[in-house]
Design a protein around this motif. Structure first.
Motif, PDB file in Angstrom:
ATOM      1  N   VAL A  30      48.333  51.896  36.078  1.00  0.00           N
ATOM      2  CA  VAL A  30      46.950  51.708  36.502  1.00  0.00           C
ATOM      3  C   VAL A  30      46.953  51.590  38.029  1.00  0.00           C
ATOM      4  N   PRO A  31      46.083  52.323  38.724  1.00  0.00           N
ATOM      5  CA  PRO A  31      46.079  52.253  40.188  1.00  0.00           C
ATOM      6  C   PRO A  31      45.886  50.816  40.695  1.00  0.00           C
ATOM      7  N   THR A  32      46.554  50.488  41.798  1.00  0.00           N
ATOM      8  CA  THR A  32      46.467  49.146  42.371  1.00  0.00           C
ATOM      9  C   THR A  32      45.027  48.771  42.689  1.00  0.00           C
ATOM     10  N   SER A  33      44.263  49.701  43.215  1.00  0.00           N
ATOM     11  CA  SER A  33      42.865  49.408  43.554  1.00  0.00           C
ATOM     12  C   SER A  33      42.053  49.077  42.304  1.00  0.00           C
ATOM     13  N   THR A  34      42.389  49.698  41.194  1.00  0.00           N
ATOM     14  CA  THR A  34      41.693  49.429  39.932  1.00  0.00           C
ATOM     15  C   THR A  34      42.075  48.056  39.399  1.00  0.00           C
ATOM     16  N   VAL A  35      43.353  47.707  39.483  1.00  0.00           N
ATOM     17  CA  VAL A  35      43.792  46.365  39.084  1.00  0.00           C
ATOM     18  C   VAL A  35      43.025  45.330  39.903  1.00  0.00           C
ATOM     19  N   SER A  36      42.894  45.560  41.189  1.00  0.00           N
ATOM     20  CA  SER A  36      42.152  44.659  42.062  1.00  0.00           C
ATOM     21  C   SER A  36      40.694  44.535  41.626  1.00  0.00           C
ATOM     22  N   ASP A  37      40.064  45.649  41.276  1.00  0.00           N
ATOM     23  CA  ASP A  37      38.678  45.628  40.780  1.00  0.00           C
ATOM     24  C   ASP A  37      38.555  44.757  39.530  1.00  0.00           C
ATOM     25  N   TYR A  38      39.515  44.880  38.630  1.00  0.00           N
ATOM     26  CA  TYR A  38      39.480  44.080  37.409  1.00  0.00           C
ATOM     27  C   TYR A  38      39.582  42.592  37.727  1.00  0.00           C
ATOM     28  N   ILE A  39      40.495  42.251  38.598  1.00  0.00           N
ATOM     29  CA  ILE A  39      40.704  40.842  38.943  1.00  0.00           C
ATOM     30  C   ILE A  39      39.464  40.258  39.611  1.00  0.00           C
ATOM     31  N   ARG A  40      38.789  41.036  40.435  1.00  0.00           N
ATOM     32  CA  ARG A  40      37.559  40.582  41.104  1.00  0.00           C
ATOM     33  C   ARG A  40      36.357  40.624  40.171  1.00  0.00           C
ATOM     34  N   ASN A  41      36.553  41.086  38.941  1.00  0.00           N
ATOM     35  CA  ASN A  41      35.467  41.245  37.968  1.00  0.00           C
ATOM     36  C   ASN A  41      34.415  42.243  38.441  1.00  0.00           C
ATOM     37  N   ASP A  42      34.858  43.252  39.205  1.00  0.00           N
ATOM     38  CA  ASP A  42      33.961  44.300  39.658  1.00  0.00           C
ATOM     39  C   ASP A  42      33.756  45.366  38.588  1.00  0.00           C
ATOM     40  N   SER A  43      34.676  45.440  37.632  1.00  0.00           N
ATOM     41  CA  SER A  43      34.531  46.400  36.529  1.00  0.00           C
ATOM     42  C   SER A  43      35.346  45.914  35.335  1.00  0.00           C
ATOM     43  N   LEU A  44      34.943  46.384  34.161  1.00  0.00           N
ATOM     44  CA  LEU A  44      35.666  46.080  32.929  1.00  0.00           C
ATOM     45  C   LEU A  44      36.770  47.106  32.724  1.00  0.00           C
ATOM     46  N   MET A  45      37.854  46.672  32.135  1.00  0.00           N
ATOM     47  CA  MET A  45      38.965  47.577  31.860  1.00  0.00           C
ATOM     48  C   MET A  45      38.565  48.605  30.804  1.00  0.00           C
ATOM     49  N   SER A  46      39.017  49.822  31.005  1.00  0.00           N
ATOM     50  CA  SER A  46      38.893  50.814  29.948  1.00  0.00           C
ATOM     51  C   SER A  46      39.868  50.408  28.836  1.00  0.00           C
ATOM     52  N   LEU A  47      39.650  50.930  27.669  1.00  0.00           N
ATOM     53  CA  LEU A  47      40.536  50.617  26.551  1.00  0.00           C
ATOM     54  C   LEU A  47      41.969  51.045  26.858  1.00  0.00           C
ATOM     55  N   ASN A  48      42.143  52.217  27.442  1.00  0.00           N
ATOM     56  CA  ASN A  48      43.494  52.700  27.786  1.00  0.00           C
ATOM     57  C   ASN A  48      44.186  51.786  28.788  1.00  0.00           C
ATOM     58  N   HIS A  49      43.447  51.377  29.826  1.00  0.00           N
ATOM     59  CA  HIS A  49      44.041  50.483  30.817  1.00  0.00           C
ATOM     60  C   HIS A  49      44.372  49.131  30.196  1.00  0.00           C
ATOM     61  N   ALA A  50      43.456  48.604  29.394  1.00  0.00           N
ATOM     62  CA  ALA A  50      43.689  47.304  28.753  1.00  0.00           C
ATOM     63  C   ALA A  50      44.918  47.365  27.856  1.00  0.00           C
ATOM     64  N   LYS A  51      45.069  48.432  27.117  1.00  0.00           N
ATOM     65  CA  LYS A  51      46.231  48.597  26.231  1.00  0.00           C
ATOM     66  C   LYS A  51      47.524  48.646  27.042  1.00  0.00           C
ATOM     67  N   ASN A  52      47.540  49.431  28.111  1.00  0.00           N
ATOM     68  CA  ASN A  52      48.743  49.545  28.949  1.00  0.00           C
ATOM     69  C   ASN A  52      49.084  48.217  29.612  1.00  0.00           C
ATOM     70  N   ILE A  53      48.086  47.546  30.151  1.00  0.00           N
ATOM     71  CA  ILE A  53      48.316  46.271  30.829  1.00  0.00           C
ATOM     72  C   ILE A  53      48.776  45.211  29.838  1.00  0.00           C
ATOM     73  N   ALA A  54      48.123  45.121  28.688  1.00  0.00           N
ATOM     74  CA  ALA A  54      48.523  44.138  27.672  1.00  0.00           C
ATOM     75  C   ALA A  54      49.955  44.396  27.213  1.00  0.00           C
ATOM     76  N   ASN A  55      50.322  45.646  27.064  1.00  0.00           N
ATOM     77  CA  ASN A  55      51.679  45.994  26.659  1.00  0.00           C
ATOM     78  C   ASN A  55      52.700  45.504  27.689  1.00  0.00           C
ATOM     79  N   VAL A  56      52.414  45.722  28.970  1.00  0.00           N
ATOM     80  CA  VAL A  56      53.311  45.288  30.040  1.00  0.00           C
ATOM     81  C   VAL A  56      53.413  43.762  30.083  1.00  0.00           C
ATOM     82  N   LEU A  57      52.270  43.080  29.881  1.00  0.00           N
ATOM     83  CA  LEU A  57      52.252  41.620  29.954  1.00  0.00           C
ATOM     84  C   LEU A  57      52.736  40.959  28.658  1.00  0.00           C
TER      85      LEU A  57
END
Length: 70
Positions: A30-57
């Motif tokens: 997931v692009p770093t800028s997109t991760v930053s957007d998620y953390i700032r609550n500027d956008s909701l994660m797409s299902l694909n991004h959420a799945k990839n991030i949850a898998n890593v975590l």
């Protein structure tokens, strides 16, 4: 009863692991800028991004947000 995503908990996960946004981005694809957007609550994660991030975590997708009911 409906549920919706509240605060993104991604920043908490990164802080507890001592990981940077850039490191998570590299591991998850997931692009770093997109991760930053998620953390700032500027956008909701797409299902694909959420799945990839949850898998890593090593967590469930539902664990990435506080869930609020109306």
């Amino acid at each position: 009863m409906s549920m919706y995503a509240g605060r993104c908990l991604l920043g908490d996960y990164l802080g507890s692991r001592g990981w940077s946004q850039r490191y998570l981005a590299r591991l998850s694809g997931v692009p770093t800028s997109t991760v930053s957007d998620y953390i700032r609550n500027d956008s909701l994660m797409s299902l694909n991004h959420a799945k990839n991030i949850a898998n890593v975590l090593g967590c469930n997708i539902d664990d990435l947000y506080e869930w609020v009911s109306d």
